[in-house]
Design a protein around this motif. Structure first.
Motif, PDB file in Angstrom:
ATOM      1  N   LYS A  32     -40.913  -8.506   1.860  1.00  0.00           N
ATOM      2  CA  LYS A  32     -39.971  -8.206   0.769  1.00  0.00           C
ATOM      3  C   LYS A  32     -39.812  -6.710   0.512  1.00  0.00           C
ATOM      4  O   LYS A  32     -39.298  -6.302  -0.537  1.00  0.00           O
ATOM      5  CB  LYS A  32     -40.408  -8.904  -0.527  1.00  0.00           C
ATOM      6  N   LEU A  33     -40.240  -5.884   1.473  1.00  0.00           N
ATOM      7  CA  LEU A  33     -40.105  -4.440   1.331  1.00  0.00           C
ATOM      8  C   LEU A  33     -38.977  -3.887   2.185  1.00  0.00           C
ATOM      9  O   LEU A  33     -38.674  -2.693   2.123  1.00  0.00           O
ATOM     10  CB  LEU A  33     -41.420  -3.740   1.717  1.00  0.00           C
ATOM     11  N   GLY A  34     -38.348  -4.756   2.975  1.00  0.00           N
ATOM     12  CA  GLY A  34     -37.272  -4.309   3.850  1.00  0.00           C
ATOM     13  C   GLY A  34     -37.614  -4.547   5.307  1.00  0.00           C
ATOM     14  O   GLY A  34     -38.772  -4.394   5.708  1.00  0.00           O
ATOM     15  N   ALA A  35     -36.613  -4.907   6.079  1.00  0.00           N
ATOM     16  CA  ALA A  35     -36.786  -5.157   7.503  1.00  0.00           C
ATOM     17  C   ALA A  35     -36.114  -4.046   8.298  1.00  0.00           C
ATOM     18  O   ALA A  35     -35.548  -3.106   7.725  1.00  0.00           O
ATOM     19  CB  ALA A  35     -36.190  -6.518   7.870  1.00  0.00           C
ATOM     20  N   SER A  36     -36.160  -4.138   9.613  1.00  0.00           N
ATOM     21  CA  SER A  36     -35.487  -3.155  10.455  1.00  0.00           C
ATOM     22  C   SER A  36     -33.987  -3.209  10.176  1.00  0.00           C
ATOM     23  O   SER A  36     -33.485  -4.210   9.643  1.00  0.00           O
ATOM     24  CB  SER A  36     -35.757  -3.452  11.934  1.00  0.00           C
ATOM     25  N   PRO A  37     -33.237  -2.156  10.517  1.00  0.00           N
ATOM     26  CA  PRO A  37     -31.791  -2.157  10.239  1.00  0.00           C
ATOM     27  C   PRO A  37     -31.076  -3.394  10.783  1.00  0.00           C
ATOM     28  O   PRO A  37     -30.242  -3.993  10.074  1.00  0.00           O
ATOM     29  CB  PRO A  37     -31.300  -0.882  10.936  1.00  0.00           C
ATOM     30  N   PHE A  38     -31.393  -3.802  11.997  1.00  0.00           N
ATOM     31  CA  PHE A  38     -30.739  -4.968  12.591  1.00  0.00           C
ATOM     32  C   PHE A  38     -31.121  -6.249  11.856  1.00  0.00           C
ATOM     33  O   PHE A  38     -30.265  -7.069  11.509  1.00  0.00           O
ATOM     34  CB  PHE A  38     -31.119  -5.078  14.070  1.00  0.00           C
ATOM     35  N   ASP A  39     -32.416  -6.416  11.598  1.00  0.00           N
ATOM     36  CA  ASP A  39     -32.882  -7.625  10.915  1.00  0.00           C
ATOM     37  C   ASP A  39     -32.429  -7.659   9.461  1.00  0.00           C
ATOM     38  O   ASP A  39     -32.187  -8.734   8.900  1.00  0.00           O
ATOM     39  CB  ASP A  39     -34.411  -7.725  11.003  1.00  0.00           C
ATOM     40  N   GLU A 105     -47.455 -11.182  -3.133  1.00  0.00           N
ATOM     41  CA  GLU A 105     -46.955 -10.920  -4.482  1.00  0.00           C
ATOM     42  C   GLU A 105     -47.278  -9.507  -4.956  1.00  0.00           C
ATOM     43  O   GLU A 105     -46.467  -8.867  -5.608  1.00  0.00           O
ATOM     44  CB  GLU A 105     -47.543 -11.947  -5.459  1.00  0.00           C
ATOM     45  N   THR A 106     -48.496  -9.029  -4.652  1.00  0.00           N
ATOM     46  CA  THR A 106     -48.867  -7.683  -5.087  1.00  0.00           C
ATOM     47  C   THR A 106     -48.287  -6.644  -4.127  1.00  0.00           C
ATOM     48  O   THR A 106     -47.972  -6.952  -2.969  1.00  0.00           O
ATOM     49  CB  THR A 106     -50.399  -7.520  -5.129  1.00  0.00           C
ATOM     50  N   VAL A 107     -48.164  -5.415  -4.612  1.00  0.00           N
ATOM     51  CA  VAL A 107     -47.619  -4.336  -3.783  1.00  0.00           C
ATOM     52  C   VAL A 107     -48.496  -4.104  -2.559  1.00  0.00           C
ATOM     53  O   VAL A 107     -47.999  -3.910  -1.445  1.00  0.00           O
ATOM     54  CB  VAL A 107     -47.496  -3.037  -4.607  1.00  0.00           C
ATOM     55  N   MET A 108     -49.824  -4.131  -2.755  1.00  0.00           N
ATOM     56  CA  MET A 108     -50.727  -3.912  -1.633  1.00  0.00           C
ATOM     57  C   MET A 108     -50.555  -5.002  -0.580  1.00  0.00           C
ATOM     58  O   MET A 108     -50.517  -4.717   0.632  1.00  0.00           O
ATOM     59  CB  MET A 108     -52.189  -3.879  -2.107  1.00  0.00           C
ATOM     60  N   ALA A 109     -50.451  -6.246  -1.015  1.00  0.00           N
ATOM     61  CA  ALA A 109     -50.267  -7.357  -0.079  1.00  0.00           C
ATOM     62  C   ALA A 109     -48.946  -7.230   0.668  1.00  0.00           C
ATOM     63  O   ALA A 109     -48.858  -7.530   1.866  1.00  0.00           O
ATOM     64  CB  ALA A 109     -50.327  -8.685  -0.833  1.00  0.00           C
TER      65      ALA A 109
END
Length: 214
Positions: A32-39, A105-109
């Protein structure tokens, strides 16, 4: 003495590479932090129009094949569609498999999930490159742009990535800090793994009696 056809080894690299690569892609999506540009674009199309992320991999891959063929004024490389199809199937398989038990759920995870995905997808790409066939439509487009503009591979890849991010943003794709991290680090990690994969290939070539098709 039993002999191993070199093409069998290449098929092994190709198949294993896609399995590993798609697992990594699914993990970056799950972060949930972002994928590659294509994905990120695939996720955006999925959110906007439905179907599945893997289905859009096939659709976009086919579109790239057609664009590449028009740009190069040559017949479409439909063998590249095999890569898009298998990658799409793999992404859907892993995304479905991870749901319910990999939901950071957590930022670290989330960062751990992203970095693990980055490492795994980079390993998959390094393994897949060892096969040296059925080119990825995205990589082919990068080479086509380099040929048409005279730019080097890095600039060509950067331009295509920027365009993909802009389109992904329009469709509400999975763009975030992870997209930037993957864009910056993936090349370095892929290069690192390629050294080991080349070494493994050399070891297998020495240990296994191989022959080449004429």
């Amino acid at each position: 003495m039993f002999q191993v056809n070199r093409s069998y080894l290449r098929s092994m690299y190709y198949t294993a590479g896609i399995v590993i690569l798609t697992m990594g892609i699914a993990l970056t999506i799950q972060s949930k932090l972002g994928a590659s540009p294509f994905d990120a674009l695939l996720v955006g199309l999925y959110r906007t129009y439905g179907l599945t992320i893997g289905s859009w991999e096939i659709v976009v891959g086919f579109s790239m094949i057609i664009v590449n063929s028009i740009a190069e004024k040559r017949r479409p490389e439909f063998i590249a569609l095999l890569t898009s199809f298998l990658t799409g199937v793999g992404i859907d398989f892993w995304v479905h498999s991870f749901k319910g038990w990999i939901e950071p759920e957590t930022v670290m995870a989330q960062y751990l999930c992203l970095l693990l995905g980055l490492v795994i997808l980079s390993l998959g790409i390094a393994v897949n490159l060892q096969a040296d066939f059925a080119p990825n439509p995205f990589d082919r487009m990068m080479l086509v742009l380099r040929k048409l503009t005279g730019l080097n591979v890095s600039y060509s890849r950067a331009i295509i990535s920027i365009v993909l991010v802009l389109i992904a943003g329009f469709y509400g794709g999975a763009i975030g800090v992870g997209t930037l991290i993957i864009a910056i680090l993936s090349g370095v990690v892929i290069h690192y793994f390629m050294g080991y994969i080349n070494g493994l290939d050399g070891w297998l070539s020495r240990k296994l009696p191989t022959y080449h098709n004429q």
